[in-house]
Design an enzyme around this catalytic site. Structure first.
Site: not given
Length: 274
Positions: A2-3, A91, A110
């Site tokens: 994500p930017e 997750h 992650r």
DNA sequence: AGACGTACCTGACCGC
DNA sequence: TGCGGTCAGGTACGTC
């Protein structure tokens, strides 16, 4: 993932769902993400009303009565609705229950994401936030300011634009796209850009980010809007992940190339980006 | 101080 | 089918 555009998309989705609501239960399904969760996080967020949600650079800021909940999505973090009849998946690290019955999961395979909590008064002293440079959309950001700021930076412009202490919010995709649009080589030293080049680059950065926000961000692997929809800006990439393809610029015969610059894949057209 | 490399973690994909 | 290697949207930290 994500930017800035993806985080903005997530913030808008969260705001629509959460503002005005109270957190009835917060469940941490492990002790940490990238870092340990802040002390007393469950106690400090439970039964608090959510006043507003804002983005700062790539951080989500959830304002509650006394605290601001800071969330960074890392590379693979996302929020998704979780049905009560379903058990959280592997997750789903944080589960949020709201007073209207909605349930959200923070999902992050992650675990490069992280969360912090800070009192309203101390927000500007938060170690994560205080280092951040200006927002690209900030009115005080001008070509003149950037030209001056980057004139002392002896790194490739590609690397410099990724530095969140200089300008905050850009990441690998949108730096590549902005430099292509501006016909500037990612290898150029930041200090070598002329004021005229900044006059092209800054509006192009804003243009690329705006188009990406309007498309709901880019979904490569992990990014989802909070409503579960994919972003679709990846279909509008001009160079990112396009090595070997013909450059799209009218009249350019070049081929998109991939180089590694400071350990990040960098896509550009050596023909028209100078 | 500024620049650079590496670590953190899981999953997807590719070639053998 | 399985295995090992490589790569991925980000940031912090150690070293020079």
């Amino acid at each position: 993932m994500p930017e800035l555009p993806e985080v903005e998309t997530v913030c808008r989705g969260l705001a629509a769902m959460m503002v005005g609501r109270t957190i009835t239960h917060l469940t941490l399904r492990r002790p940490n993400l990238r870092y340990p969760f802040p002390p007393l996080m469950v106690e400090r967020l439970s039964l608090q009303r959510i006043d507003r949600i804002e983005r700062r650079a790539k951080y989500i800021q959830i304002y509650l009565s006394e605290y601001v909940w800071l969330i960074h999505l890392g590379m693979s973090g996302r929020f998704q609705p979780l049905l009560h009849v379903l058990a959280p998946s592997t997750h789903d690290h944080v589960i949020i229950d709201l007073d209207d019955g909605q349930r959200l999961a923070y999902h992050d395979p992650r675990r490069f994401g992280f969360m912090d909590l800070c009192s309203l008064k101390e927000l500007h002293f938060n170690p994560h936030l205080k280092k951040l440079g200006l927002e690209p959309f900030d009115a005080e950001v001008t070509p003149e300011l950037l030209c001056q700021k980057f004139s002392r930076v002896n790194r490739p412009i590609k690397t410099a634009l990724l530095d969140q202490t200089l300008v905050a919010g850009l990441g690998n995709i949108y730096v590549c796209e902005s430099l292509w649009l501006s016909q500037i080589s990612p290898h150029r030293l930041a200090s070598s850009l002329s004021l005229n080049e900044w006059k092209v680059l800054l509006p192009n950065i804003r243009e690329v980010l705006t188009r990406a926000i309007n498309a709901g961000g880019s979904s490569l692997k992990d990014h989802r809007q909070v409503n579960g929809h994919l972003g679709y800006f990846q279909h509008q990439f001009s160079v990112y992940d396009g090595q070997g393809r013909a450059c799209q610029r009218e009249g350019c015969q070049g081929t998109i190339t991939k180089d590694v610059i400071s350990n990040r894949s960098t896509y550009y057209c050596p023909q028209c980006q100078r």
